[in-house]
Design a protein around this motif. Sequence first.
Motif, PDB file in Angstrom:
ATOM      1  N   UNK A  58       0.814  -1.214   0.000  1.00 41.66           N
ATOM      2  CA  UNK A  58       0.000   0.000   0.000  1.00 41.66           C
ATOM      3  C   UNK A  58       0.849   1.265   0.000  1.00 41.66           C
ATOM      4  N   UNK A  59       2.144   1.102  -0.151  1.00 43.28           N
ATOM      5  CA  UNK A  59       3.068   2.233  -0.248  1.00 43.28           C
ATOM      6  C   UNK A  59       4.248   1.781  -1.092  1.00 43.28           C
ATOM      7  N   UNK A  60       5.213   2.662  -1.272  1.00 44.09           N
ATOM      8  CA  UNK A  60       6.371   2.335  -2.095  1.00 44.09           C
ATOM      9  C   UNK A  60       7.070   1.081  -1.587  1.00 44.09           C
ATOM     10  N   UNK A  61       7.499   0.237  -2.521  1.00 46.08           N
ATOM     11  CA  UNK A  61       8.245  -0.975  -2.186  1.00 46.08           C
ATOM     12  C   UNK A  61       9.726  -0.614  -2.222  1.00 46.08           C
ATOM     13  N   UNK A  62      10.446  -0.863  -1.135  1.00 41.88           N
ATOM     14  CA  UNK A  62      11.829  -0.414  -1.028  1.00 41.88           C
ATOM     15  C   UNK A  62      12.852  -1.472  -1.426  1.00 41.88           C
ATOM     16  N   UNK A  63      12.639  -2.740  -1.051  1.00 45.92           N
ATOM     17  CA  UNK A  63      13.628  -3.784  -1.326  1.00 45.92           C
ATOM     18  C   UNK A  63      12.936  -5.120  -1.564  1.00 45.92           C
ATOM     19  N   UNK A  64      13.626  -5.987  -2.294  1.00 46.15           N
ATOM     20  CA  UNK A  64      13.156  -7.355  -2.500  1.00 46.15           C
ATOM     21  C   UNK A  64      14.348  -8.301  -2.391  1.00 46.15           C
ATOM     22  N   UNK A  65      14.056  -9.557  -2.021  1.00 47.44           N
ATOM     23  CA  UNK A  65      15.117 -10.540  -1.846  1.00 47.44           C
ATOM     24  C   UNK A  65      14.593 -11.914  -2.207  1.00 47.44           C
ATOM     25  N   UNK A  66      15.432 -12.724  -2.883  1.00 41.79           N
ATOM     26  CA  UNK A  66      15.101 -14.100  -3.245  1.00 41.79           C
ATOM     27  C   UNK A  66      15.656 -15.067  -2.201  1.00 41.79           C
ATOM     28  N   UNK A  67      14.950 -16.173  -1.986  1.00 46.43           N
ATOM     29  CA  UNK A  67      15.505 -17.260  -1.196  1.00 46.43           C
ATOM     30  C   UNK A  67      16.407 -18.118  -2.075  1.00 46.43           C
ATOM     31  N   UNK A  68      17.150 -18.992  -1.403  1.00 46.62           N
ATOM     32  CA  UNK A  68      17.893 -20.037  -2.122  1.00 46.62           C
ATOM     33  C   UNK A  68      16.881 -20.976  -2.771  1.00 46.62           C
ATOM     34  N   UNK A  69      17.164 -21.519  -3.955  1.00 35.86           N
ATOM     35  CA  UNK A  69      16.175 -22.356  -4.650  1.00 35.86           C
ATOM     36  C   UNK A  69      15.789 -23.628  -3.914  1.00 35.86           C
ATOM     37  N   UNK A  70      16.558 -24.050  -2.918  1.00 29.06           N
ATOM     38  CA  UNK A  70      16.169 -25.266  -2.196  1.00 29.06           C
ATOM     39  C   UNK A  70      14.868 -25.060  -1.418  1.00 29.06           C
ATOM     40  N   UNK A  71      14.492 -23.818  -1.167  1.00 32.64           N
ATOM     41  CA  UNK A  71      13.237 -23.530  -0.478  1.00 32.64           C
ATOM     42  C   UNK A  71      12.089 -23.272  -1.449  1.00 32.64           C
ATOM     43  N   UNK A  72      12.370 -23.224  -2.750  1.00 30.08           N
ATOM     44  CA  UNK A  72      11.347 -22.947  -3.738  1.00 30.08           C
ATOM     45  C   UNK A  72      11.483 -21.544  -4.298  1.00 30.08           C
ATOM     46  N   UNK A  73      10.468 -21.114  -5.024  1.00 29.74           N
ATOM     47  CA  UNK A  73      10.444 -19.772  -5.600  1.00 29.74           C
ATOM     48  C   UNK A  73       9.761 -18.826  -4.618  1.00 29.74           C
ATOM     49  N   UNK A  74      10.559 -18.187  -3.787  1.00 31.73           N
ATOM     50  CA  UNK A  74      10.048 -17.337  -2.716  1.00 31.73           C
ATOM     51  C   UNK A  74      10.804 -16.017  -2.751  1.00 31.73           C
ATOM     52  N   UNK A  75      10.073 -14.925  -2.575  1.00 32.69           N
ATOM     53  CA  UNK A  75      10.701 -13.620  -2.436  1.00 32.69           C
ATOM     54  C   UNK A  75      10.091 -12.908  -1.232  1.00 32.69           C
ATOM     55  N   UNK A  76      10.839 -12.004  -0.670  1.00 34.27           N
ATOM     56  CA  UNK A  76      10.362 -11.140   0.399  1.00 34.27           C
ATOM     57  C   UNK A  76      10.465  -9.704  -0.065  1.00 34.27           C
ATOM     58  N   UNK A  77       9.512  -8.892   0.323  1.00 38.84           N
ATOM     59  CA  UNK A  77       9.498  -7.487  -0.077  1.00 38.84           C
ATOM     60  C   UNK A  77       9.333  -6.606   1.150  1.00 38.84           C
ATOM     61  N   UNK A  78      10.020  -5.472   1.149  1.00 42.90           N
ATOM     62  CA  UNK A  78       9.926  -4.493   2.230  1.00 42.90           C
ATOM     63  C   UNK A  78       9.298  -3.227   1.683  1.00 42.90           C
ATOM     64  N   UNK A  79       8.562  -2.529   2.539  1.00 41.21           N
ATOM     65  CA  UNK A  79       7.805  -1.391   2.033  1.00 41.21           C
ATOM     66  C   UNK A  79       7.743  -0.254   3.040  1.00 41.21           C
ATOM     67  N   UNK A  80       7.409   0.922   2.514  1.00 39.74           N
ATOM     68  CA  UNK A  80       7.172   2.088   3.353  1.00 39.74           C
ATOM     69  C   UNK A  80       5.852   1.973   4.108  1.00 39.74           C
ATOM     70  N   UNK A  81       5.049   0.956   3.838  1.00 42.49           N
ATOM     71  CA  UNK A  81       3.826   0.751   4.619  1.00 42.49           C
ATOM     72  C   UNK A  81       4.100   0.016   5.930  1.00 42.49           C
ATOM     73  N   UNK A  82       5.389  -0.132   6.276  1.00 36.74           N
ATOM     74  CA  UNK A  82       5.861  -0.702   7.534  1.00 36.74           C
ATOM     75  C   UNK A  82       5.654  -2.198   7.630  1.00 36.74           C
ATOM     76  N   UNK A  83       5.615  -2.876   6.515  1.00 35.88           N
ATOM     77  CA  UNK A  83       5.472  -4.331   6.530  1.00 35.88           C
ATOM     78  C   UNK A  83       6.527  -4.992   5.662  1.00 35.88           C
ATOM     79  N   UNK A  84       6.775  -6.248   5.987  1.00 36.14           N
ATOM     80  CA  UNK A  84       7.522  -7.156   5.125  1.00 36.14           C
ATOM     81  C   UNK A  84       6.554  -8.241   4.701  1.00 36.14           C
ATOM     82  N   UNK A  85       6.549  -8.565   3.414  1.00 36.74           N
ATOM     83  CA  UNK A  85       5.659  -9.608   2.916  1.00 36.74           C
ATOM     84  C   UNK A  85       6.475 -10.721   2.264  1.00 36.74           C
ATOM     85  N   UNK A  86       5.969 -11.937   2.439  1.00 35.70           N
ATOM     86  CA  UNK A  86       6.592 -13.120   1.848  1.00 35.70           C
ATOM     87  C   UNK A  86       5.679 -13.638   0.754  1.00 35.70           C
ATOM     88  N   UNK A  87       6.259 -13.828  -0.432  1.00 41.58           N
ATOM     89  CA  UNK A  87       5.496 -14.258  -1.613  1.00 41.58           C
ATOM     90  C   UNK A  87       6.050 -15.565  -2.135  1.00 41.58           C
TER      91      UNK A  87
END
Length: 434
Positions: A58-87
């Motif tokens: 709900x606000x600007x997305x500041x950073x994203x990060x990939x996991x190692x492939x042994x965990x699957x296709x997963x990314x985490x995102x950080x935002x100015x809305x004060x949350x971190x989300x796991x996708x």
Amino acid sequence: MIQTGVISTAHGDLVTDASYDFYGLRLATCSLDQRIKLWQLDETNGNWELEDDWKAHDAAVSKISWTHPEFGNIIASASFDRTVKVWEQTSGIGMPEPQQPVQANGSGSNASTSRWIERAVLPEARGTVRAVEFAPHHFGLKLASISSDNHLRIYECLEQPSLTTWQLSEETDIQALPLSPSASPFTRAQQTNALATPTQTSSSLDGASAPLIAQALQQGLQQSSSTSQQRPGLGNREADGGWCISWCKDRYWGELIAAGAGTSGVVKIIQLMPSNRPITLLTLDPSPAVEGALVPADPDAGGPSSSAITSVSWAPSCGRSYHLIATGGRDGHVRIWRVKPGEEVEDDMAADSEDGQWSASIVADFENHKSAVGRVEWNITGTVLSSAGNDGRIRLWKATSGNVWRPAGSIGVEQSEQQENENPVERDIDWNDM
């Protein structure tokens, strides 16, 4: 020769981060437009094709990060809305069709055989989340985040593969972290010199003890932004700050994180302890460096003023007996630190022995960008460093045979766009910095 490519319509606003997956064949980008986009490399022609596109925060997305492939296709995102989300990317079979991303020509994407699902929302931050990074895979499925409240937070996934339950295993104020008993004397002096918050331009002990200063800082962080804006002369310093993290990739030394917070201009090497609170092993303070000895700056004596660190990157060790850590700051400097771990000693002797002291020195200091540096990043072997600055150029740095770091070329956005029309695959690098 260097290969470059241009994605001319990546986002509708400023791109804040771009992150490759483990194999370098997929690229995730995020932006002030609150969206995340996934790109797939077409190895036949070198072009990046849009794979997925969705509104992530709900606000600007500041950073994203990939996991190692042994965990699957997963990314985490950080935002100015004060949350971190796991996708997580899952198969689209049996699920509602996701919204089709719109291409530059107005047509919808045909690459939606899968979609990215929000698996978890981590809302503990009390400030805008500025960085997020998954831990090296040998430590398990963990991630670290840092926000403008100066707190480092470590999360660990408790339920795999559902990814729905994450435990906040550690939360610590970076500014108030204690020093390790084996920390070297100059790092102790630097810690007292580096106390600063996003609402301060500098810091001073003013004769007070460190615990009292730490308490005052914690109280200041709890004040509302409206209160800080009412203080004449200080204003809102969050825009001048920098918050960044980078994990140590070598498991031999344990769970280590390099972190910078606020406007202090220093980076702390933090050790995460399984049964104790985190400690600071070393503080990297570049003001000033005199023959490898780090001395805190004295603003009253005309010494260099602190400038926020906007990016930090811990190089893969690749068998070296020391670590390389790169930093980029708002002062326009790209610095490379040589960090030497202390020798192992018995726990009961650590407090009285100098063998356990970590040491650091600056082995390279470049200001070619002449403007704020937004990102520094190492290659997979830790032998080439790249940096991006507000001058619109990507610059490369490499060590010579004598272990002296030199510029290794640069390329600008305008230059890349012009050459893209001439030769879309390969082109010469600009050697104007040699």
